[in-house]
Write an enzyme that holds these catalytic residues in place. Structure first.
Site, PDB file in Angstrom:
ATOM      1  N   ARG A  39      85.706  55.047  58.372  1.00  0.00           N
ATOM      2  CA  ARG A  39      87.387  54.769  58.630  1.00  0.00           C
ATOM      3  C   ARG A  39      88.022  55.749  58.901  1.00  0.00           C
ATOM      4  O   ARG A  39      89.540  55.720  59.652  1.00  0.00           O
ATOM      5  CB  ARG A  39      87.804  54.497  57.120  1.00  0.00           C
ATOM      6  CG  ARG A  39      87.177  52.966  56.546  1.00  0.00           C
ATOM      7  CD  ARG A  39      87.564  52.488  55.401  1.00  0.00           C
ATOM      8  NE  ARG A  39      87.294  50.967  55.506  1.00  0.00           N
ATOM      9  CZ  ARG A  39      87.130  50.407  54.320  1.00  0.00           C
ATOM     10  NH1 ARG A  39      87.259  51.037  52.989  1.00  0.00           N
ATOM     11  NH2 ARG A  39      86.935  49.141  54.215  1.00  0.00           N
ATOM     12  N   LYS A 200      78.758  31.385  50.248  1.00  0.00           N
ATOM     13  CA  LYS A 200      79.185  30.232  49.742  1.00  0.00           C
ATOM     14  C   LYS A 200      80.433  29.521  50.563  1.00  0.00           C
ATOM     15  O   LYS A 200      80.984  30.155  51.217  1.00  0.00           O
ATOM     16  CB  LYS A 200      79.954  30.256  48.410  1.00  0.00           C
ATOM     17  CG  LYS A 200      79.155  30.637  47.496  1.00  0.00           C
ATOM     18  CD  LYS A 200      79.931  30.983  45.989  1.00  0.00           C
ATOM     19  CE  LYS A 200      79.019  30.975  44.772  1.00  0.00           C
ATOM     20  NZ  LYS A 200      79.665  31.373  43.671  1.00  0.00           N
ATOM     21  N   GLY A 350      82.904  42.304  55.295  1.00  0.00           N
ATOM     22  CA  GLY A 350      82.238  43.555  54.873  1.00  0.00           C
ATOM     23  C   GLY A 350      80.809  43.544  55.157  1.00  0.00           C
ATOM     24  O   GLY A 350      80.371  44.196  55.896  1.00  0.00           O
ATOM     25  N   GLY A 373      88.312  42.213  53.633  1.00  0.00           N
ATOM     26  CA  GLY A 373      89.354  41.276  53.017  1.00  0.00           C
ATOM     27  C   GLY A 373      90.510  40.665  53.988  1.00  0.00           C
ATOM     28  O   GLY A 373      90.867  39.552  54.105  1.00  0.00           O
TER      29      GLY A 373
HETATM   30  P1  ADP Z   1      81.193  38.759  54.784  1.00  0.00           P
HETATM   31  O1  ADP Z   1      81.171  39.954  53.827  1.00  0.00           O
HETATM   32  O2  ADP Z   1      80.616  39.433  56.010  1.00  0.00           O
HETATM   33  O3  ADP Z   1      82.405  38.405  54.919  1.00  0.00           O
HETATM   34  P2  ADP Z   1      79.898  37.351  52.817  1.00  0.00           P
HETATM   35  O4  ADP Z   1      80.600  38.424  51.639  1.00  0.00           O
HETATM   36  O5  ADP Z   1      80.709  35.930  52.773  1.00  0.00           O
HETATM   37  O6  ADP Z   1      80.380  38.079  54.160  1.00  0.00           O
HETATM   38  O7  ADP Z   1      78.620  36.836  52.441  1.00  0.00           O
HETATM   39  C1  ADP Z   1      77.628  37.834  52.374  1.00  0.00           C
HETATM   40  C2  ADP Z   1      76.385  37.536  51.596  1.00  0.00           C
HETATM   41  O8  ADP Z   1      75.986  35.995  51.878  1.00  0.00           O
HETATM   42  C3  ADP Z   1      75.325  38.498  51.918  1.00  0.00           C
HETATM   43  O9  ADP Z   1      75.399  39.369  50.692  1.00  0.00           O
HETATM   44  C4  ADP Z   1      74.015  37.355  51.898  1.00  0.00           C
HETATM   45  O10 ADP Z   1      72.930  37.927  51.186  1.00  0.00           O
HETATM   46  C5  ADP Z   1      74.678  36.087  51.331  1.00  0.00           C
HETATM   47  N1  ADP Z   1      73.875  35.155  51.844  1.00  0.00           N
HETATM   48  C6  ADP Z   1      73.794  34.723  53.114  1.00  0.00           C
HETATM   49  N2  ADP Z   1      73.003  33.664  53.332  1.00  0.00           N
HETATM   50  C7  ADP Z   1      72.622  33.139  52.079  1.00  0.00           C
HETATM   51  C8  ADP Z   1      71.532  32.283  51.588  1.00  0.00           C
HETATM   52  N3  ADP Z   1      70.892  31.561  52.304  1.00  0.00           N
HETATM   53  N4  ADP Z   1      71.516  31.965  50.246  1.00  0.00           N
HETATM   54  C9  ADP Z   1      72.066  33.065  49.415  1.00  0.00           C
HETATM   55  N5  ADP Z   1      73.109  33.907  49.953  1.00  0.00           N
HETATM   56  C10 ADP Z   1      73.325  34.140  51.272  1.00  0.00           C
HETATM   57 MG    MG Z   2      81.353  40.236  51.583  1.00  0.00          MG
END
Ligand code: ADP
Ligand code: MG
Length: 394
Positions: A39, A200, A350, A373
């Site tokens: 950063r 989710k 993230g 975020g």
């Molecule tokens: P980002 O931070 O890139 O926006 P998210 O926070 O939405 O992503 O999601 C990241 C998390 O989703 C990871 O920690 C990963 O372990 C989880 N994840 C991905 N696929 C699955 C799955 N099939 N079942 C449970 N958790 C999952």
């Molecule tokens: Mg995340």
């Protein structure tokens, strides 16, 4: 959107820039030094530009969550030390961001010099967006430069309030984030392919809603794909499933036949038993006691092909539980496909950014967003208060 005013629109001679940066970096638990300077490096183009154009540069940032109290654990002093190394000349540090200490630290620098002031969140007025506190911050200089995209979704005194007291413009990092992601959303080179994953559906519903009418293809992986598989009538065993969102998933699937779901998945009966070997199977062949941990190899190849053929790719959310090497392949394959594609490639979020770095391809993508975020809210189509406060009449 009218063109955002940036630091290129100002004659900096004799002026002091009050620059909000996002130096919320991890510090080493042992030595207290900066553990990851990504950063800080991301802000360097703005800082170098301002220095070269003769501005005095006053930096404001937050670090961690000191909850409005002075706390040595969250001091920005180690960041000043690292910034000095990166700039090649030591960076003075002011022990407070307002008042006497701040004013004298600012008076001590000359044109082309940089000073970093102490954590703005040592004052409760920062997160409360207190107008009096914002006015105090405004006394530090002549022009407010916001380069903290990662904090732009927060209306705090140093991200939003300051804009009511000084001319407010974007730094180069802020500009790159807004222009790159904004162009992808509003005027993408087609085909426009979005890749959405993560745990989710519920946390990405607004993202899906905003993307579905803009994209040509929407590739869905990660835990959230399970809810879509269920909407297709498939059994997902003991996988993460949001049953209440199955109808929503069904509605999205009806919106123009754009959604591409996994045709195969990687499953296990026990996520915690790291010594068990997961198996790949068709998405409609998941056993009742099995848990989906990743997209399967055929899906990864299909997603890769769609990414290759795209004009623009926007990716948010890993394809599987990539923190576990047994379920990392799908995510790493998507990262590599992005790196190999001639499309404009953008990653935000993230964990997604972490995955891209893990795959070693961050520098082969068009844009790796520095805001977790903030980039999510931007992709949701929300107006970010820190961006809305900037002048766009240039
Ligand atoms: P980002 O931070 O890139 O926006 P998210 O926070 O939405 O992503 O999601 C990241 C998390 O989703 C990871 O920690 C990963 O372990 C989880 N994840 C991905 N696929 C699955 C799955 N099939 N079942 C449970 N958790 C999952
Ligand atoms: Mg995340």
């Amino acid at each position: 959107m009218a063109r955002l005013c940036t630091i290129r629109d100002v004659d900096w001679r004799g002026k002091t820039a009050v620059v909000r940066v996002d130096f919320n970096v991890p510090l080493g638990r042992q030595d207290g030094r900066v553990a990851d300077d990504t950063r800080i490096r991301a802000a360097l183009p703005t800082l170098q530009y301002l220095r070269q154009h003769g501005a005095r540069v006053v930096l404001l940032s937050h670090l961690g969550r000191p909850d409005g109290k002075r706390d040595a654990k969250y001091s920005l002093q180690p960041v000043a030390d690292r910034l000095g190394e990166l700039l090649g000349s030591s960076c003075p540090f002011g022990s407070d961001c307002v008042g006497q200490a701040a004013q004298s630290a600012v008076r001590a620098i000359g044109p082309g010099e940089v000073v970093l002031l102490e954590n703005v969140r040592f004052h409760p007025e920062e997160e409360a967006n207190d107008p009096g506190f914002a006015a105090d911050l405004a006394r530090l200089g002549d022009v407010f430069v916001n380069d903290a995209f990662g904090t732009a979704h927060r209306a705090h005194a140093s991200t939003e309030g300051l804009a009511h007291h000084l001319p407010a413009i974007a730094g180069l990092l802020m500009e790159k984030e807004i222009v790159t992601i904004g162009e992808a959303l509003d005027n993408p080179k087609r085909p426009f392919v979005a890749v959405v994953g993560g745990a989710k559906v519920s946390s990405k519903l607004a993202v899906l809603e905003n993307l579905i009418d803009r994209v040509d293809r929407l590739l869905i992986g990660g835990g959230m794909a399970n809810t879509f598989l269920a909407a297709r009538g498939e059994q997902v065993g003991r996988s993460l499933l949001e049953a209440d969102l199955v109808p929503t998933a069904r509605d999205l699937m009806r919106r123009g036949d754009k959604i591409l779901l996994p045709s195969d998945v990687v499953v296990t009966t026990d996520l915690k038993a790291a010594d068990t070997q997961p198996r790949a199977c068709a998405s409609d062949a998941v056993g009742p006691d099995e848990i989906i941990g990743d997209i399967g190899p055929r899906t990864a190849a299909d997603f890769g092909q769609a990414i290759q053929a795209a004009g623009t790719v926007l990716w948010n959310g890993p394809m599987g539980i990539f923190e576990d090497p047994r379920f990392a392949d799908g995510t790493l394959q998507v990262a590599r496909a992005m790196a190999a594609s001639r499309a404009t490639t953008i990653v935000g979020g993230g964990e997604s950014v972490q995955a891209v770095e893990q795959a070693g391809v961050a520098d082969k993508l068009s844009h790796v967003s520095t805001g977790g975020g903030a980039s999510l809210e931007f992709i949701e189509g929300k107006v970010l208060p820190g961006v809305a406060a900037l002048r766009s009449d240039c």
